[in-house]
Motif scaffolding. Structure first.
Motif, PDB file in Angstrom:
ATOM      1  N   GLY A 112       0.817  -1.222   0.000  1.00 32.01           N
ATOM      2  CA  GLY A 112       0.000   0.000   0.000  1.00 32.01           C
ATOM      3  C   GLY A 112       0.846   1.265   0.000  1.00 32.01           C
ATOM      4  N   PRO A 113       0.360   2.318  -0.687  1.00 34.01           N
ATOM      5  CA  PRO A 113       1.152   3.554  -0.822  1.00 34.01           C
ATOM      6  C   PRO A 113       1.460   4.272   0.487  1.00 34.01           C
ATOM      7  N   LEU A 114       0.626   4.083   1.511  1.00 32.80           N
ATOM      8  CA  LEU A 114       0.948   4.739   2.784  1.00 32.80           C
ATOM      9  C   LEU A 114       1.986   3.953   3.565  1.00 32.80           C
ATOM     10  N   HIS A 115       2.263   2.732   3.133  1.00 31.33           N
ATOM     11  CA  HIS A 115       3.232   1.889   3.844  1.00 31.33           C
ATOM     12  C   HIS A 115       4.431   1.636   2.915  1.00 31.33           C
ATOM     13  N   GLY A 116       4.688   0.388   2.559  1.00 33.83           N
ATOM     14  CA  GLY A 116       5.927   0.071   1.837  1.00 33.83           C
ATOM     15  C   GLY A 116       6.026   0.619   0.426  1.00 33.83           C
ATOM     16  N   LEU A 117       4.870   0.859  -0.207  1.00 40.52           N
ATOM     17  CA  LEU A 117       4.941   1.384  -1.574  1.00 40.52           C
ATOM     18  C   LEU A 117       5.481   2.812  -1.586  1.00 40.52           C
ATOM     19  N   ALA A 118       5.600   3.427  -0.414  1.00 42.14           N
ATOM     20  CA  ALA A 118       6.087   4.812  -0.366  1.00 42.14           C
ATOM     21  C   ALA A 118       7.464   4.940  -1.013  1.00 42.14           C
ATOM     22  N   ASN A 119       8.294   3.891  -0.969  1.00 37.61           N
ATOM     23  CA  ASN A 119       9.633   4.042  -1.586  1.00 37.61           C
ATOM     24  C   ASN A 119       9.540   4.199  -3.106  1.00 37.61           C
ATOM     25  N   GLN A 120       8.561   3.506  -3.703  1.00 41.74           N
ATOM     26  CA  GLN A 120       8.306   3.703  -5.138  1.00 41.74           C
ATOM     27  C   GLN A 120       7.764   5.111  -5.386  1.00 41.74           C
ATOM     28  N   GLU A 121       6.818   5.512  -4.559  1.00 40.75           N
ATOM     29  CA  GLU A 121       6.178   6.825  -4.719  1.00 40.75           C
ATOM     30  C   GLU A 121       7.205   7.948  -4.589  1.00 40.75           C
ATOM     31  N   VAL A 122       8.170   7.751  -3.666  1.00 39.90           N
ATOM     32  CA  VAL A 122       9.181   8.782  -3.449  1.00 39.90           C
ATOM     33  C   VAL A 122      10.002   8.981  -4.720  1.00 39.90           C
ATOM     34  N   LEU A 123      10.414   7.892  -5.360  1.00 41.47           N
ATOM     35  CA  LEU A 123      11.250   8.088  -6.544  1.00 41.47           C
ATOM     36  C   LEU A 123      10.449   8.732  -7.677  1.00 41.47           C
ATOM     37  N   ASP A 124       9.185   8.324  -7.838  1.00 42.97           N
ATOM     38  CA  ASP A 124       8.321   8.996  -8.825  1.00 42.97           C
ATOM     39  C   ASP A 124       8.296  10.497  -8.554  1.00 42.97           C
ATOM     40  N   PRO A 126       5.404  12.120  -0.208  1.00 44.28           N
ATOM     41  CA  PRO A 126       5.770  10.755   0.167  1.00 44.28           C
ATOM     42  C   PRO A 126       7.150  10.715   0.825  1.00 44.28           C
ATOM     43  N   GLY A 127       7.297   9.790   1.791  1.00 42.40           N
ATOM     44  CA  GLY A 127       8.593   9.656   2.462  1.00 42.40           C
ATOM     45  C   GLY A 127       8.741  10.545   3.678  1.00 42.40           C
ATOM     46  N   TYR A 128       7.721  11.342   3.947  1.00 40.02           N
ATOM     47  CA  TYR A 128       7.758  12.200   5.140  1.00 40.02           C
ATOM     48  C   TYR A 128       6.567  11.871   6.029  1.00 40.02           C
ATOM     49  N   GLY A 129       6.778  11.988   7.344  1.00 45.31           N
ATOM     50  CA  GLY A 129       5.716  11.684   8.299  1.00 45.31           C
ATOM     51  C   GLY A 129       5.815  10.253   8.782  1.00 45.31           C
ATOM     52  N   HIS A 130       5.190   9.985   9.900  1.00 45.87           N
ATOM     53  CA  HIS A 130       5.166   8.624  10.435  1.00 45.87           C
ATOM     54  C   HIS A 130       4.105   8.523  11.524  1.00 45.87           C
ATOM     55  N   ALA A 131       3.522   7.324  11.619  1.00 53.72           N
ATOM     56  CA  ALA A 131       2.471   7.129  12.629  1.00 53.72           C
ATOM     57  C   ALA A 131       3.029   7.126  14.050  1.00 53.72           C
ATOM     58  N   VAL A 132       4.275   6.734  14.224  1.00 53.25           N
ATOM     59  CA  VAL A 132       4.854   6.674  15.574  1.00 53.25           C
ATOM     60  C   VAL A 132       6.035   7.645  15.725  1.00 53.25           C
ATOM     61  N   LEU A 133       6.946   7.633  14.746  1.00 54.99           N
ATOM     62  CA  LEU A 133       8.153   8.474  14.848  1.00 54.99           C
ATOM     63  C   LEU A 133       7.821   9.962  14.897  1.00 54.99           C
ATOM     64  N   LEU A 169      19.712   0.278 -10.487  1.00 56.81           N
ATOM     65  CA  LEU A 169      18.418  -0.377 -10.258  1.00 56.81           C
ATOM     66  C   LEU A 169      17.369   0.737 -10.304  1.00 56.81           C
ATOM     67  N   LYS A 170      16.967   1.059 -11.526  1.00 57.94           N
ATOM     68  CA  LYS A 170      16.186   2.273 -11.750  1.00 57.94           C
ATOM     69  C   LYS A 170      14.684   2.026 -11.794  1.00 57.94           C
ATOM     70  N   GLU A 171      14.276   0.756 -11.756  1.00 58.36           N
ATOM     71  CA  GLU A 171      12.855   0.466 -11.932  1.00 58.36           C
ATOM     72  C   GLU A 171      12.149   0.583 -10.594  1.00 58.36           C
ATOM     73  N   GLN A 172      11.560   1.752 -10.348  1.00 58.24           N
ATOM     74  CA  GLN A 172      11.036   2.001  -8.996  1.00 58.24           C
ATOM     75  C   GLN A 172       9.837   1.139  -8.623  1.00 58.24           C
ATOM     76  N   THR A 173       9.125   0.582  -9.637  1.00 55.11           N
ATOM     77  CA  THR A 173       8.003  -0.301  -9.298  1.00 55.11           C
ATOM     78  C   THR A 173       8.499  -1.573  -8.596  1.00 55.11           C
ATOM     79  N   PHE A 174       9.803  -1.803  -8.644  1.00 57.88           N
ATOM     80  CA  PHE A 174      10.361  -2.997  -8.001  1.00 57.88           C
ATOM     81  C   PHE A 174      10.787  -2.745  -6.551  1.00 57.88           C
ATOM     82  N   TYR A 175      10.860  -1.472  -6.161  1.00 53.17           N
ATOM     83  CA  TYR A 175      11.499  -1.158  -4.880  1.00 53.17           C
ATOM     84  C   TYR A 175      10.825  -1.815  -3.668  1.00 53.17           C
ATOM     85  N   THR A 176       9.499  -1.880  -3.702  1.00 49.52           N
ATOM     86  CA  THR A 176       8.813  -2.439  -2.527  1.00 49.52           C
ATOM     87  C   THR A 176       9.093  -3.941  -2.381  1.00 49.52           C
ATOM     88  N   VAL A 177       9.453  -4.593  -3.487  1.00 50.29           N
ATOM     89  CA  VAL A 177       9.828  -6.015  -3.393  1.00 50.29           C
ATOM     90  C   VAL A 177      11.053  -6.166  -2.486  1.00 50.29           C
TER      91      VAL A 177
END
Ligand code: AMX
Length: 435
Positions: free
Chosen positions: A269-281, A314-321, A385-393
């Motif tokens: 999900g984009p609010l969780h691990g997919l954020a790394n892909q979203e950040v590069l976009d 994307p990449g900023y903010g956190h539920a706990v930190l 490793l430029k394919e950001q759709t792979f980052y969450t993997v």
């Protein structure tokens, strides 16, 4: 024999006794209260989960078995010519609470390499996915399919004793950690390269083998980056979506494969691990728009445009930190050492100065500072490793270490099926009126 399994067999009876005594003495002690806002607000801050591997402090960040990210970098065994912790050593730490010896780490590398063979039908399953199917969906499919060989499911149905569940969870976990590497390699090589996946090297470590199946093992610096990446993304206590989901699904005694597939679906999900892909976009679009102009004025204007459109940074903010994520800082240190002049790193660096100011002025987010996902993409793209759709993997491979470490303990401690209580708004209103 597996040295880690042997060590666990020594630790588990002691821990069972310790927990039994703890609960007998303090089982009815109260740890907190729940407000109506927490029920509507994603259960933020409700103390409700057991998680042994790591604990997150809002200001200091994560501690893996009480070691900070920096302490892990100092204390955990690294590769012969490397200095980053080996993911094997992080897994050992998460599972046992102990820093492993170099020999123990080597045994894990060898065991994971030896278990990495994929069933043919899983390879075919991946090969048959359309290239429009997101890599995370392909990963989750393939992990679900490993259920076919689950020793936990077989043992459960053959009626083994509950006291032994952990042993079968352990076996499946080790298989999963091993097999997710060639699965990821296959997805990557099918989608973005020639479909040919290099074989797992039995005498190499986990990070090397991951780099190798992706096609990047000739760059030792990149291999070190992967070792760091896999270590620091592994665990972030139990309440985040991927960790909690794995734990929850496992509590129904679904196998480690089914539990981890569910966990990965949450990570996607984009609010969780997919954020790394979203950040590069986000960074690439920003770069295209601002060019080489990294002035405060230009960057701020760009950011306000996003916020005024109702979008998130994307990449900023956190539920706990509530401070900068130390996992961000570890990656920043890596960049400062290896790619200080990279224009994309420079943009990330400038945003580290500008975004917190803008988000603070915007006034919504409780934490205006960067999280782990804010940095990983620029490091990966630097090495090709430029394919950001792979980052969450990559995040998913790492998170498997943390979720599996806990799942082994869930079964070792005989934790029951999870079942918190829910209410409708009508019932909540009635209860509040009565109170
Ligand atoms: N940009 C803009 N607005 C933000 C923001 C950001 N980066 N972070 C939080 N906000 C907004 C929220 O959307 C919310 O707005 P609302 O009141 O209109 O709904 C408000 O600030 C309060 O949110 P919060 O309590 O500070 O955060 P949260 O606990 O609800 O959510 C998180 C945390 C991470 C989902 C959120 O900060 C976010 O969306 N960040 C960007 C996505 C991201 O980087 N995710 C990765 C997190 C790490 C990980 O899991 N891998």
């Amino acid at each position: 024999a597996s040295p880690l399994k042997e060590r666990l067999a020594q630790l588990i009876p002691k821990r069972r006794e310790e927990v039994k005594k703890f609960r007998a003495e303090h089982g009815s002690d109260v740890l907190g209260e729940v407000t109506l806002n927490q029920i509507y607000g994603g259960a933020r801050g409700v103390p409700a989960l057991l998680w042994e591997g790591s604990v997150l402090d809002p200001n200091e960040g994560i501690r893996f078995r009480n070691l900070t990210v920096k302490e892990c970098q100092e204390k955990l065994p690294s590769a012969t010519h490397g200095k980053q912790p080996l993911p094997e050593s992080m897994f050992w730490l998460l599972v046992t609470g102990e820093v492993p010896t170099a020999n123990e780490v080597q045994a894990l590398s060898a065991e994971w390499a030896a278990r990495a063979q994929l069933p043919k039908f899983v390879e075919d399953l991946i090969d048959n996915c359309p290239n429009t199917l997101h890599p995370m969906a392909q990963l989750s499919l393939a992990i679900t399919a490993l259920e076919n060989d689950s020793v936990f499911s077989k043992a459960y149905h053959s009626g083994v004793s509950k006291a032994d569940y952990w042993q079968f969870t352990y076996e499946d976990s080790m298989d999963l950690i091993a097999k997710i590497v060639p699965i990821a390699g296959r997805i990557y090589r099918n989608l973005y390269r020639d479909g040919v996946v290099a074989p797992i090297q039995p005498d190499k470590d986990y990070g090397y083998n991951l780099a190798n199946v992706l096609g990047f093992s000739n760059n030792e610096e990149f291999v070190e980056l992967l070792r760091l990446y896999l270590s620091i993304h592994s665990d972030h206590e139990g309440g985040n979506v991927s960790a909690h989901t794995g734990h929850l699904v496992g509590s129904a005694l679904s196998s480690p494969f089914l539990s981890m597939a569910a966990s990965l679906n949450g990570l996607a999900g984009p609010l969780h691990g997919l954020a790394n892909q979203e950040v590069l976009d986000f960074l690439l679009k920003m770069k295209e728009s601002v060019g080489d102009d990294y002035s405060d004025e230009t960057l701020e204007k760009y950011l306000w445009n996003i916020l005024d459109n109702g979008q998130i940074v994307p990449g900023y903010g956190h539920a706990v930190l509530r401070k900068t994520d130390p996992r961000y800082l570890a990656q920043r240190d890596f960049a400062l050492e290896h790619l200080p002049e990279d224009p994309m790193f420079k943009l990330v660096s400038r945003l580290y100065e500008v975004v917190p100011r803008v988000l603070t002025k915007h006034g919504k987010t409780k934490n205006p500072f960067p999280n782990v996902d804010s940095h990983s993409g620029v490091l990966l793209q630097y090495y090709g490793l430029k394919e950001q759709t792979f980052y969450t993997v990559l995040f998913g491979i790492s998170r498997t270490l943390g979720v599996m470490a806990q799942l082994i303990w869930d079964r070792a401690l005989g934790l029951p099926i999870e079942r918190p209580k829910s209410f409708s708004t009508e019932v909540l209103k009635k209860r509040i009126e009565k109170a």
